[in-house]
Design a protein around this motif. Structure first.
Motif, short mmCIF file in Angstrom:
data_model
loop_
_atom_site.label_atom_id
_atom_site.label_comp_id
_atom_site.label_asym_id
_atom_site.label_seq_id
_atom_site.Cartn_x
_atom_site.Cartn_y
_atom_site.Cartn_z
N ASP A 179 0.83 -1.21 0.00
CA ASP A 179 0.00 0.00 0.00
C ASP A 179 0.86 1.25 0.00
OD1 ASP A 179 -2.26 -1.56 0.02
OD2 ASP A 179 -2.61 -1.39 2.17
N GLU A 180 1.96 1.22 0.74
CA GLU A 180 2.85 2.38 0.80
C GLU A 180 3.49 2.64 -0.57
OE1 GLU A 180 6.83 3.90 3.25
OE2 GLU A 180 5.81 2.05 3.82
N GLU A 181 3.93 1.56 -1.20
CA GLU A 181 4.54 1.69 -2.53
C GLU A 181 3.52 2.20 -3.54
OE1 GLU A 181 6.53 -1.24 -5.92
OE2 GLU A 181 6.50 -1.87 -3.82
N GLU A 182 2.30 1.69 -3.44
CA GLU A 182 1.26 2.10 -4.37
C GLU A 182 0.88 3.56 -4.18
OE1 GLU A 182 -1.81 -0.81 -5.99
OE2 GLU A 182 -2.90 0.21 -4.41
N ALA A 183 0.80 3.99 -2.92
CA ALA A 183 0.45 5.38 -2.65
C ALA A 183 1.52 6.33 -3.19
CB ALA A 183 0.27 5.58 -1.14
N TYR A 184 2.77 5.95 -3.04
CA TYR A 184 3.86 6.77 -3.56
C TYR A 184 3.80 6.84 -5.09
CZ TYR A 184 8.54 8.37 -4.77
OH TYR A 184 9.60 9.06 -5.29
N ALA A 185 3.57 5.68 -5.72
CA ALA A 185 3.50 5.64 -7.18
C ALA A 185 2.34 6.49 -7.69
CB ALA A 185 3.35 4.19 -7.65
N LEU A 186 1.20 6.45 -6.98
CA LEU A 186 0.05 7.25 -7.38
C LEU A 186 0.35 8.74 -7.28
CD1 LEU A 186 -2.92 7.54 -8.18
CD2 LEU A 186 -3.52 7.30 -5.75
N ALA A 187 0.99 9.15 -6.21
CA ALA A 187 1.34 10.56 -6.04
C ALA A 187 2.29 11.02 -7.15
CB ALA A 187 1.98 10.78 -4.67
N GLU A 188 3.26 10.16 -7.50
CA GLU A 188 4.19 10.51 -8.57
C GLU A 188 3.48 10.59 -9.91
OE1 GLU A 188 7.85 11.18 -8.59
OE2 GLU A 188 6.81 11.87 -6.80
N LEU A 189 2.57 9.66 -10.16
CA LEU A 189 1.83 9.68 -11.42
C LEU A 189 1.04 10.98 -11.55
CD1 LEU A 189 0.76 8.23 -13.98
CD2 LEU A 189 -1.08 7.31 -12.54
N ARG A 190 0.34 11.36 -10.49
CA ARG A 190 -0.45 12.60 -10.53
C ARG A 190 0.44 13.82 -10.72
NH1 ARG A 190 -4.68 10.83 -5.69
NH2 ARG A 190 -6.18 9.79 -7.09
#
Length: 381
Positions: A179-190
């Protein structure tokens, strides 16, 4: 290395040191140092009234000598450590695996310590004979494994089953890290999407055509429909009526498959078995792609726009050259692995109209890939 070192390493006085304590201390220093120190250590243990056994010292010397000469395998050293009688087996017959010492959570630490204490008690009452284990007695080893299995799968007085609570804790840690990795990836994508000079508009005609083809594929068993249903989590459920919702759900599922394959019919012929094997391999490949790779690939395609080559080979190169992630793919095998994984992705993208027959990104793919990836990583979706 001396008796004080061993006591400090084990956290108990010399008179209470066990074979496991001494073995772990001997393995904590270079094997040459341990071999030189062992005679004095053995005399010191004798002097405090805790001599251990001749068999222990003999097997310790042979094991350390094998390590020093480079002949000992990791498995042989682990087996010698387990033969001390109070070392939990690393891999039990039922395939329970203890986490590495530096990766144990509070529950695993507690259960491991409880188990070591329990094994020490079994040695004290004679139920475990470490010398027989050290000599490779088959019956003793079998009984030792069975005893460990029983303890791991028997409820404690508080009702907890050790193997279950340790596995649950590992799962929770894995999910939290994911979940932590996914949240970081989502923030970077946005962040990346917000910096693009131009955001694509929805090509509605292309979407209608792609959605119509997708509905036809989802209606029939076999590849690619069953894989796409599994990716989107449509197995046994309703398929959205809205074309946009349907298409994005499936594309998002490719980046984060929701379910496994269902048996479409139960036929037993060899041809179907081979086809299902391929489909399982496709899902396994999708699940093996890291968030960082998805981020790098989709970010690069979003910047380049429609008309850019999006073949598996090109995507692997875009990931390797990405400035959005930190990745080391100097080894050609790394590039080959990434290309192989995205071969399955590109094939599914072609069915969805994301790339054309020449693996070129379409306007629909340019519009939809970033939105689908954001959807896949958003906790509310």
């Amino acid at each position: 290395m001396d008796l004080d070192f061993v006591s400090a390493h084990a956290g108990r006085p010399a008179t209470g040191l066990t074979r496991r304590d001494v073995a772990r201390a001997l393995l904590a220093v270079p094997s040459g140092v341990a071999l030189v120190a062992m005679p004095d250590l053995r005399r010191a243990m004798l002097a405090v009234g805790n001599p251990l056994s001749v068999t222990f010292w003999e097997t310790a010397r042979s094991t350390l000598s094998a390590i020093e000469s480079g002949k000992a395998t990791v498995g042989e050293v682990q087996r010698w450590l387990e033969a001390t009688g109070s070392e939990p087996i690393l891999l039990t017959p039922s395939y329970f695996v203890w986490p590495e010492e530096d990766e144990r959570g509070p529950v695993a630490e507690e259960m491991h310590a409880r188990f070591v204490t329990y094994l020490e008690e079994r040695i004290e009452v004679g139920e475990i004979d470490p010398d027989l284990l050290a000599r490779g007695d088959t019956a003793a080893r079998t009984a030792y494994e069975e005893l460990q299995e029983r303890w791991l799968n028997t409820p404690l007085p508080d009702g907890r089953v050790p193997s279950v609570v340790v596995s649950d804790e590992q799962d929770e840690e894995l999910f939290a890290a994911w979940d932590e990795e996914e949240a970081y990836a989502l923030a970077e994508l946005r962040r990346i999407l917000s910096e693009l000079p131009q955001r694509p508009e929805l090509p509605e005609a292309d979407l209608r055509l792609a959605a119509a083809r997708l509905r036809e594929m989802l209606a029939f068993p076999g590849y690619p429909g069953n894989v796409l249903r599994a990716c989107a989590g449509f197995e046994g459920g309703l398929i959205p009526d809205d074309d946009r919702e349907l298409w994005l759900a499936v594309v998002a599922g490719i980046a984060g498959p929701i379910s496994d394959l269902d048996d479409d019919g139960g036929e037993e012929d060899e041809e179907l078995e081979e086809e299902l094997s391929h489909e399982e391999a496709v899902l396994a490949a999708l699940c093996a792609i890291h968030h960082a790779d998805w981020l790098a690939a989709v970010a690069a395609l979003a910047r380049l726009g429609p008309g850019v080559l999006a073949s598996p080979e090109r995507i692997a190169r875009l990931i390797a050259e990405s400035e959005d992630i930190t990745v080391d793919m100097d080894d050609p095998d790394d590039l080959d692995t990434t290309e192989t994984l995205f071969t399955h992705v590109a094939a599914l993208w072609a069915y969805l109209g994301i790339v054309d027959e020449d693996d070129v990104l379409t306007p629909l793919g340019w519009w939809g890939l970033p939105q689908a990836l954001e959807r896949a990583w958003s906790p509310d979706d």
